[in-house]
Scaffold this motif. Structure first.
Motif, PDB file in Angstrom:
ATOM      1  N   TYR A 337       0.836  -1.204   0.000  1.00 24.00           N
ATOM      2  CA  TYR A 337       0.000   0.000   0.000  1.00 24.00           C
ATOM      3  C   TYR A 337       0.873   1.258   0.000  1.00 24.00           C
ATOM      4  CZ  TYR A 337      -3.462  -3.432   1.621  1.00 24.00           C
ATOM      5  OH  TYR A 337      -4.272  -4.525   1.753  1.00 24.00           O
ATOM      6  N   SER A 354      -2.120  -3.676  -5.283  1.00 27.14           N
ATOM      7  CA  SER A 354      -1.225  -3.632  -4.137  1.00 27.14           C
ATOM      8  C   SER A 354      -1.892  -4.362  -2.984  1.00 27.14           C
ATOM      9  CB  SER A 354      -0.910  -2.181  -3.745  1.00 27.14           C
ATOM     10  OG  SER A 354      -2.101  -1.470  -3.456  1.00 27.14           O
ATOM     11  N   THR A 465      -4.395   0.849   5.456  1.00 34.15           N
ATOM     12  CA  THR A 465      -4.887   1.557   4.268  1.00 34.15           C
ATOM     13  C   THR A 465      -5.455   0.638   3.187  1.00 34.15           C
ATOM     14  OG1 THR A 465      -2.790   1.771   3.028  1.00 34.15           O
ATOM     15  CG2 THR A 465      -3.257   3.457   4.689  1.00 34.15           C
TER      16      THR A 465
END
Length: 491
Positions: A337, A354, A465
């Motif tokens: 991330y 990702s 995230t």
């Protein structure tokens, strides 16, 4: 067939030559009524070629067979019996294929690494999924595609299943042994559907993984926009053999599809087919060579590891699309991330995928040495950049992520529901799907019993995230569950 022909593009050129005046949709009248700022940003030619498919591009009876001829050329180019264009993406195409195989209440073997569009298909149709589990790699913390043996066992345990659905390649570029799975299906007289959204390019070069039709699949669905040169939403589903009725497949697509398809998408798919038929081997050979040299350069950077041969080792994936460069950032002390965000913010480079320890850089025949050098240089700079220590993602025992399917996705989706704190959802039956995106593989499917492990994974992922856009609460502080005290046979 004459693969140098492009019926949609030729019909568009003839439309422009004739200078038609239209008193029919679209209302912008080929851009004449478009806002100046819209025209400046998007370009006038986008609107100039935005036409009705029937009644403008072709006549009202489709007498020119424009789209039909384009689909015939596509099927001929890849060796399928039939090809159907979709302007609603492979999400529609895969639902259509499911509807053509199974009726409501019938069961179908489905790899649990399926895209969220498959779950949507289950919810719409009432098909009962028999999940075939991927193979978990404890060292790489990565799920490899389900094995043929797993499909064999699933058919033995569920002989009433009417077919199977496999996702290959995965968003990571890893591939199933489709030939073996097709043989298992066909030995039982059952069709195989392959969600090959990431594999539109596979028929056009021998060094790429085996294309689903060549492996014996009955239907395969490809996204032209992913690894080809079409617009977003451009998709084709191919059919061969006699296990799936082509009329039912086409009618299934018609039930779900728009009645206002975008001609621009048709034209791009038609033109890309011609490009691949005439020059695909040459273009893809150059792309493979560039990806290979770039892979070696990235693998030499400190803290970065390009995963390739390890992905096709024993008990792993059957094959790998080497245009997808999977880069492990763990040794650099950077999460995937963080790497993705830094590349975008600091070097204006976007990667397609990702996760907690990887990024995937997708190469196509549109890349060149300049773009490859930009990526390598940016990654080298990334390894020399001090970033905060990434937050850890809790990765429980794989068994805690293999949730029990208590009821069908359709039954759970339409059941009486309530919203509860995520911790209180443990042990309850999910009424929504919760999908980290990308890659778009649901962690929770409606009808599955939620475990503490999957909640820990999602909550810690969001802190790191991870993006979960389809949940009612994208922060997953709460989860929608079936209200279990309302007169049903649900626990």
């Amino acid at each position: 067939m004459d693969q140098s022909s492009s019926p949609v593009l030729e019909a568009l050129a003839e439309y422009h030559r004739r200078g038609y005046v239209n008193f029919c949709p679209p209302g912008h009248k080929q851009g004449l009524g478009v806002d100046e700022e819209v025209r400046r940003v998007l370009g006038a030619d986008v609107f100039r070629s935005d036409l009705l498919a029937t009644g403008v591009l072709d006549d009202r009876t489709s007498g020119g067979r424009v789209l039909e001829r384009a689909q015939e050329l596509m099927a001929d180019a890849v060796g399928a019996d039939h090809a159907f264009f979709s302007t609603c993406g492979s999400s529609l195409s895969v639902k259509s294929a499911m509807m053509a195989v199974a009726a409501p209440g019938e069961s179908m073997l489905i790899g649990r690494d399926a895209h969220k569009s498959v779950i949507a298909g289950l919810t719409l149709t009432g098909i009962r999924p028999v999940w075939v589990r991927p193979r978990w790699d404890g060292e790489l913390h990565l799920a490899h595609p389900p094995s043929p043996e797993a499909f064999e066992q699933a058919f033995d345990e569920h002989p009433a299943a009417v077919g199977a659905l496999v996702t290959s390649p995965s968003p990571y570029g890893t591939c199933s042994d489709l030939e073996a799975i097709a043989e298992i299906c066909h030995r039982r007289g059952k069709p195989l559907v392959v969600d090959e959204a990431w594999g539109a390019h596979l028929p056009f070069h021998d060094e790429l993984p085996t294309w689903a039709m060549d492996a014996g699949a009955d239907v395969c669905v490809v996204s032209i926009h992913k690894m080809g040169a079409g617009f977003e939403q451009g998709s084709v589903f191919h059919l061969q053999g006699d296990l799936i009725d082509p009329v039912r497949l086409e009618q299934s697509a018609d039930l779900l599809s728009t009645t206002s398809p975008n001609v621009l998408l048709f034209a791009a798919m038609d033109g890309w087919r011609r490009q691949m038929a005439l020059r695909g081997e040459e273009l893809l050979a150059a792309a493979l060579q560039l990806a290979d040299s770039t892979r070696r350069e990235i693998d030499g950077l400190p803290g970065l590891e390009v995963l390739d041969d390890r992905l096709v080792a024993k008990e792993a994936s059957h094959d790998l699309d080497r245009l997808q460069i999977m880069i492990d950032t763990l040794a650099a002390g950077i999460s995937g991330y963080q790497a993705s965000d830094w590349l975008r913010a600091e070097r204006s480079i976007n990667v397609g995928l990702s996760d907690h320890r990887r990024i995937v850089a997708q190469f196509t025949f549109a890349d060149d040495p300049l773009s490859a050098d930009q990526l390598v240089t940016a990654l080298a700079d990334l390894t020399r950049t001090a970033l905060p220590t990434p937050k850890s993602v809790v990765l429980p025992d794989p068994g805690e992520l293999e949730l029990e399917q208590v009821t069908t996705p359709r039954e759970a989706f339409f059941a009486d529901q309530e919203t509860v704190p995520a911790r209180d959802a443990v042990g309850r039956i999910a009424a929504e799907q919760v999908t980290p995106y990308p890659p778009g593989i649901p962690a929770i499917v409606p009808g599955e019993r939620i475990t503490a492990g999957v909640v820990d994974y999602l909550r810690s992922g969001i802190e790191a995230t991870m993006v979960v856009p389809d949940a009612a609460d994208p922060a997953v502080r709460t989860i929608r569950v079936v209200r279990s005290d309302r007169g049903t046979d649900l626990p």
